[in-house]
Each structure stands twice: as structure tokens, then as C-alpha cells.
Design an enzyme around this catalytic site. Structure first.
Site, mmCIF file in Angstrom:
data_model
loop_
_atom_site.group_PDB
_atom_site.id
_atom_site.type_symbol
_atom_site.label_atom_id
_atom_site.label_comp_id
_atom_site.label_asym_id
_atom_site.label_seq_id
_atom_site.Cartn_x
_atom_site.Cartn_y
_atom_site.Cartn_z
ATOM 1 N N GLU A 284 -5.797 -8.363 -1.451
ATOM 2 C CA GLU A 284 -6.551 -8.200 0.184
ATOM 3 C C GLU A 284 -7.806 -7.878 -0.378
ATOM 4 O O GLU A 284 -8.372 -6.923 -0.886
ATOM 5 C CB GLU A 284 -5.717 -6.941 0.640
ATOM 6 C CG GLU A 284 -4.547 -7.324 1.538
ATOM 7 C CD GLU A 284 -3.884 -6.197 2.068
ATOM 8 O OE1 GLU A 284 -4.463 -5.571 3.031
ATOM 9 O OE2 GLU A 284 -2.470 -6.000 2.410
ATOM 10 N N GLU B 161 0.827 -1.261 -0.067
ATOM 11 C CA GLU B 161 0.010 -0.353 -0.214
ATOM 12 C C GLU B 161 0.865 1.615 0.054
ATOM 13 O O GLU B 161 0.557 2.102 0.324
ATOM 14 C CB GLU B 161 -0.858 0.311 1.419
ATOM 15 C CG GLU B 161 -1.695 -1.167 1.255
ATOM 16 C CD GLU B 161 -2.980 -0.898 2.085
ATOM 17 O OE1 GLU B 161 -2.810 -0.113 3.545
ATOM 18 O OE2 GLU B 161 -3.700 -1.617 2.253
HETATM 19 C C1 BG6 Z 1 -4.683 -3.106 4.221
HETATM 20 C C2 BG6 Z 1 -2.832 -3.901 4.854
HETATM 21 O O1 BG6 Z 1 -4.959 -1.556 4.203
HETATM 22 O O2 BG6 Z 1 -5.504 -3.734 5.711
HETATM 23 C C3 BG6 Z 1 -3.369 -4.642 5.802
HETATM 24 O O3 BG6 Z 1 -2.326 -3.487 3.923
HETATM 25 C C4 BG6 Z 1 -4.182 -4.860 7.258
HETATM 26 O O4 BG6 Z 1 -1.884 -4.727 6.709
HETATM 27 C C5 BG6 Z 1 -5.636 -4.562 6.494
HETATM 28 O O5 BG6 Z 1 -3.863 -5.245 8.080
HETATM 29 C C6 BG6 Z 1 -7.058 -4.652 7.016
HETATM 30 O O6 BG6 Z 1 -6.841 -3.509 7.856
HETATM 31 P P1 BG6 Z 1 -7.083 -3.490 9.719
HETATM 32 O O7 BG6 Z 1 -6.527 -2.132 10.103
HETATM 33 O O8 BG6 Z 1 -8.467 -3.925 9.913
HETATM 34 O O9 BG6 Z 1 -6.211 -4.523 10.218
#
Ligand code: BG6
Length: 484
Positions: free
Chosen positions: A382, A177
């Protein structure tokens, strides 16, 4: 409606070292920025402490202890039929302070063991070289990515990775990111710029022009590092495929007011294309100059930088996608929470317990936008639903809400493929429960595999299959046909 995913489609899951590995000071590993962040919750922000406070709880220190459970965890991924496993390397496991010349052999060996374990099951690793952590030593001594010196330290680290894991790893992502560095949240997490004092982790605020100027220059150093890493990776092994990774920030205009349309377009430009253009096209986009001028940004572009960016274009583009948000000029419109940045609430969408709006069609929209702009293979690296799971007395976890979220998103990926998008991989986030990046808690779970660990660090660490485990296994086995 039949969904036809490519035969060699990479179904898998994603993790990050600082959120799941643990073993934070074992076998010579040094401290990274994320090791200085305490736990938190949706109501109580995480805190950054300069010195590790023995009375505070730092979730990265043990996390879910993949460091000692990797064989068991990879075996479970294999049981689900994973073709790809996204993980990140903890830079400080190889270079404890960041500026050493030679790597820590125990760290090198750990990841070799992990990759060999993946190979045993025919799982292709997808390695993020830097995921929201950098050696704390580099931050203290050099000011993190503010310093150009970090380009050399990063390249030395990359050289070790590309040489040591040649033949074991083919797919790499240079920075997680990377566009997060444009926002206040990314100053520490992404760019290693330490706050002067202990403080709460500020997710959305602190956007002074001076701070923005510092961040965009630090980000420029990451672009140079990424471009040089792409070249180095190709030189060491021409089979290497090296990609960028951006936080997918899909935006819709809140109304058909032309002012909202323009504002939404500008949002898309600055929050998605500013970084992706540099990494995929090898140059800053045309709108960047006006943005710099109007926001008092002086970019320290050195002679040769433009050529470096051009020569270091990535092979593919990857992104995270959790949600969409609206954009408007109306200051009274209601806001919604989100990963990386806030947006305006969309009345047509429901949100997760953490306020992230659920929008499967937005994924199809975003895939089309990105593919038609760049025409390189795409990976969704993701995606997922952070939710509270209930562990039943018999050890089962009924996460129908997660299955529903994923089913709809995967269907929309199938639609995007029919639209002509060259999508090659899907690695949903936190395939095994891990620590949340934004809130530092365990309670926000994404996994197909439940890990018995609580917000306060208690728990047996037992791994248990959620209902979504068998469901995803079937999706992979049928290459998406079970979605019909
Ligand atoms: C993304 C990141 O923004 O979102 C991850 O690359 C992160 O590291 C994921 O864990 C989900 O966000 P969160 O805050 O729910 O863990």
C-alpha cells in the site's frame, strides 16, 4: 540515473473487500464489522451502530460494487499491465456468521471467478485473508479475537481458501496491518472487539491500560492464528508464499536530543517490530517484556504457543507506507494526522489534504530498516496519495499531484533496490477509487481509475481513466525506466 527493477517485479495495485466490493448481503453473505460503520468525512467521524439503521448510510454496503463489475475492473488493471492485484476475501461471504463448518458455495464461486479472470490476463492475485473486517457473528457471540476460539474459526476459513484456490492463488497475507490492533482504532476494525454502545469511531483515543491489555491478548491470538495458517498453507500447497502485513510507521527523532532519539527508537520498536518480529522471526522481541511489565500487560501465553510461533514464520514481509512522522519528548510540539497513529509534524515535509505527511525518502529509509532487520523478500502493498480529484466535463481527470507523489516514491524504491533491498512487489493503494477506511468517504481518492460515486452514495458508478492511468502503464511497460 537509471532504475533497474528486477525483471519479474510485481507491479500492481491494492484493494480491500470491505472498501470496494459491495454486495454486502447478497448471495448468502453475512454482516461483518465494517458493515456496521457509517460514512464520515475528515471533519465528521464515522459511527459504529450495533443494529443497521435504515436511515444511515453505510459505505461498505455497495462500495464501488466490484461484486458486479469485477470483469470490467480486472480488464482495466490488465490494460495498465498489472502483474499483481491485491484484494481481500470477505470472510463473511464464505462464512456468514464465522462459526459454520461448511462454506457458502456462492461465496466460494465468486472468488474463484475473480481469480480465473486474473489468470486470463496473467495477473497474480495477492490475497489478504482478513482486512479490517471479521464476521459480526463472531464478535457478538465470542467477543472477536478476545476469544481463542477464533483461531479455529479462522483456520477453518483458511483451509477452505488454500484448498479451493490451490493453483489459482500463490501469495497470501494473513492479516492486514496487524499492528493496528495495538491501537484504539484497531479494537473494532482489526480485532472485532465491539464497543458496548453505538459510538463514534475513535481514531486516536481510548487507550486505557485495561483496553490495551485486552487488545494485546487478542493480538496474540491473531499471531497464533497467523502462524498456524502459514503451516497449513504450506502443507496444502508447498508453492504457497505467505506473508505478514504491517502498517509501516516510519519515525524520525524530532531533534538530536538523546531523549528524542530514544523515544523514536522505542516508537519504531513498538509500532513496527513488535508484530513483525513475531511473524517474521517467530518470537516476541526482547523489548516486549519490559513493555508488558511497565504497562500492566498479562499475556496469556499457553503451553506450546512459543513453538507454534516459531514453526509459523512467514515467507515474506509486506507493509503499507504513506508517510512518516517525528517523535519527541516535547509535549508542545505540533501534531500531524496519519493512518493508524498520530505523530509530530516534520517541518521539512508537506502534507496531503488529509494531513498525512508526504515523504518519499522515508520509504527508502523504511525499506532499508526492515530489510536489514529481517532479510526476507519485501513487498510494498500500500502506498499512494488520498486527494480530491476533479472530473472535467469531457470525462478527463488531471491528477498530476498523484503522478508526482508516485514518481518520487517509486524512485526511492529504485534507490532502495540499489541499496541491496530485496523488494519484489509494489501494489499502490486503491488502484481504483474506493471507500476510505478512516473517514468512510469516497471524496478521498487514491485511484488510477476514477469511479463516479459520491460521499452520499449517489453516482453512476462509471469507471474513467485518470491521467495517472497512462503514466503508470508506461512505468510498468518500461519496468521503471520511464522514471529517469
Ligand atoms: C491502510 C489500510 O491503513 O490505509 C487501508 O490498510 C486504508 O484499508 C489505507 O484504506 C488508506 O487509509 P484511508 O483512511 O485513507 O482509506
Amino acid at each position: 540515473m537509471a532504475y533497474k527493477f528486477p525483471d519479474n517485479f510485481y507491479w500492481g495495485g491494492a484493494t480491500a473487500a470491505n472498501q470496494f466490493e459491495g454486495g454486502w448481503n447478497e448471495d448468502g453473505k453475512g454482516a461483518s464489522t465494517s458493515d456496521h460503520l457509517t460514512g464520515g468525512s475528515v471533519d465528521e467521524p464515522r459511527r459504529f451502530t450495533k443494529v443497521i439503521d435504515p436511515d444511515a448510510y453505510y459505505p461498505s454496503h455497495e462500495a464501488i460494487d466490484f461484486y458486479h463489475h469485477y470483469k470490467e475492473d480486472i480488464a482495466m488493471f490488465a490494460e495498465m499491465g498489472f502483474k499483481m492485484f491485491r484484494l481481500s476475501i470477505n470472510w463473511t461471504r464464505l462464512y456468514p456468521q464465522g462459526d459454520e463448518i461448511e462454506p457458502n458455495i456462492k461465496g466460494v464461486t465468486f472468488y474463484r471467478n475473480v481469480f480465473e479472470e486474473c489468470k486470463k490476463y496473467g495477473i497474480e492475485p495477492l490475497v489478504t485473508i482478513s482486512h479490517y473486517e471479521m464476521p459480526y457473528g463472531l464478535c457478538e457471540k465470542y467477543g472477536g479475537w478476545r476469544s481463542r476460539k477464533c483461531v479455529d474459526f479462522y483456520l477453518n476459513y483458511c483451509k477452505t481458501l488454500f484448498t479451493e484456490y490451490k493453483g489459482l492463488v500463490k501469495y497470501w497475507l494473513t492479516f492486514n496491518e496487524i499492528n493496528c490492533g495495538m491501537h484504539a482504532f484497531g479494537g473494532l476494525m482489526s480485532l472485532g472487539i465491539l464497543p458496548e454502545e453505538d459510538c463514534v469511531m475513535n481514531l486516536y483515543g481510548n487507550n486505557t491500560p485495561e483496553a490495551l491489555n485486552v487488545r494485546l491478548n487478542a493480538l496474540h491470538h491473531q499471531f497464533i492464528a497467523s502462524a498456524k495458517a502459514v503451516q497449513l498453507g504450506h502443507e496444502i500447497d508447498p508453492n504457497n508464499q505467505i506473508g505478514c502485513m504491517i502498517a509501516g510507521n516510519a519515525s524520525y527523532p524530532y531533534t538530536c536530543n538523546p531523549k528524542d532519539i530514544l523515544k523514536s527508537q522505542q516508537f519504531m520498536q513498538m509500532n513496527n517490530y513488535y508484530c513483525a518480529d513475531v511473524q517474521v522471526r517467530g518470537e516476541y522481541p526482547p523489548f516486549a517484556k519490559r513493555y508488558w511489565d511497565e504497562n500492566g500487560i498479562t499475556l496469556q501465553m499457553e503451553t506450546g504457543d512459543e513453538a507454534v510461533l516459531k514453526a509459523g514464520k512467514v515467507d515474506f514481509c509486506s507493509f503499507s507506507y504513506y508517510m512518516s512522522a517525528c517523535t519527541t519528548v516535547d509535549p508542545t510540539a505540533a501534531k500531524t494526522a496519519g493512518n493508524v497513529i498520530m505523530g509530530i509534524k516534520n517541518p521539512y515535509l508537506k502534507a496531503s489534504d488529509w494531513g498525512w505527511q508526504i515523504d518519499p525518502e522515508g520509504l527508502r529509509y523504511y525499506l532499508n530498516e526492515i530489510y536489514n532487520r529481517y532479510r526476507v523478500p519485501l513487498m510494498v502493498v500500500e502506498n499512494g496519495l488520498g486527494a480530491v480529484d476533479t472530473l472535467e466535463a469531457d470525462g478527463s481527470i488531471h491528477d498530476e499531484y498523484r503522478i508526482q507523489y508516485m514518481r518520487e516514491h517509486i524512485r526511492q524504491m529504485g534507490e532502495a533496490i540499489k541499496d541491496g533491498v530485496d523488494l519484489i512487489a509494489y501494489t499502490p493503494w486503491g488502484c481504483i477509487d474506493l471507500v476510505s477506511a478512516s473517514t468512510g468517504e469516497m471524496k478521498k481518492r487514491y485511484g488510477f481509475i476514477y469511479v463516479d460515486k459520491n460521499n452520499d452514495g449517489t453516482g453512476s458508478m462509471r469507471r474513467l481513466k485518470k491521467d495517472s492511468f497512462a503514466w503508470y502503464k508506461q512505468v510498468i511497460k518500461t519496468n521503471g525506466e520511464s522514471l529517469d
